[in-house]
Design an enzyme around this catalytic site. Sequence first.
Site, PDB file in Angstrom:
ATOM      1  N   CYS A  84     -30.757 -29.754 -14.242  1.00 54.51           N
ATOM      2  CA  CYS A  84     -29.527 -30.187 -14.903  1.00 54.51           C
ATOM      3  C   CYS A  84     -28.377 -30.413 -13.936  1.00 54.51           C
ATOM      4  CB  CYS A  84     -29.127 -29.187 -15.984  1.00 54.51           C
ATOM      5  SG  CYS A  84     -28.638 -27.555 -15.359  1.00 54.51           S
ATOM      6  N   CYS A 124     -31.921 -19.530 -14.523  1.00 54.06           N
ATOM      7  CA  CYS A 124     -30.872 -19.743 -15.521  1.00 54.06           C
ATOM      8  C   CYS A 124     -31.126 -18.909 -16.765  1.00 54.06           C
ATOM      9  CB  CYS A 124     -30.785 -21.229 -15.876  1.00 54.06           C
ATOM     10  SG  CYS A 124     -29.405 -21.643 -16.958  1.00 54.06           S
TER      11      CYS A 124
END
Length: 372
Positions: free
Chosen positions: A206, A101
Amino acid sequence: MRVLAALSGGVDSAVAAARAVDAGHEVVGVHMALTRHRAQTRSGSRGCCSIEDSSDARWAAEILGIPFYVWDLSEQFEEQVVADFLSEYQAGRTPNPCVRCNERVKFDALLSRALALGFDAVATGHYARLEGGAASGSPGSTEGLRLRRAADAAKDQSYVLAVSGRAGLARALFPLGDAPSKAVVRAEAAARGLPVASKPDSYDICFVADGDTRGFLARSLGVREGNLVTPDGQVLGRHQGYFGFTVGQRRGLGLDRPAPDGRPRYVLGTRPDTNEVVVGPLELLSRSSIEGEALVLLAGPGQLDGARGWDDVTVQVRAHGRPAPARVEVDEAAGRLHVKLAEPLRGLAAGQSVVVYGGQSGDQVLAQATVA
């Protein structure tokens, strides 16, 4: 400088943006909407993509008096982080989605847009220290650029930032790098009147809202029954999919009997081609060397010992793992690292990120690679 501040909706990014404003920069806040499931709420989410986060980010921007925008990067996130996560597990590797990410979304996609819009740098709430580049008022310049561990060792995020590379880091600002503790950051947020001062930290992956990674993999990749075997092929039991296991795992193996000597068994590896999970004793997890691929060299000119590596450095293979003394050889042409550990490490798995630390301070990131 014109600075684009990434506002996640948490306390760290809010204080980082505030410090960028205090430094005299022209700051604009942006929230990256990464999830396609915007209806999820904090009460049902352990990560950083709940619907409240966007509202909290907007509120912080209003208090700081800076413009605020929301960018939908969910497509990039889905393709470059979530899909990569699934394909890596399917290939029998153990990826770190936070590393991906940071590499592909929080720096690559964000910085590309920022530069296209005329910004000089991006500011985030990461805990790491930068020298040179935008941090020294020369955005884009890699001369003298150094990425170092944060002052607060417990919050240090240099491990996940190492993959960003020199060019990306030269355009980055990490205003919290010198913060002595998270408590100090929370106190500063409270003093500034930021409502996120007491907001809980996000944790876990997440996009796995309930924290059940094995369940997420099973739902995404399906159930594939196979055998749990010893290194020599003896069948010990069955499993629902090799991708639900990681190297070093001890619990949740589903075995109904102990080893003949009574000692626990651990996952030693997976075999995607035969859908097998190999288990065995703890000592078989030990590794004395690491091969790394997809090299990212952060050391500046002249920082390679003999133009080939380093004899006295440390390496880290997990986000909060202990540094391990090592000797490292760099094959820049092939994009590879060869690590010889001073003492064996347990639980190494292909797909993990290996980060090399050294320099005069011992806390400078010199290189990063993916464990092959």
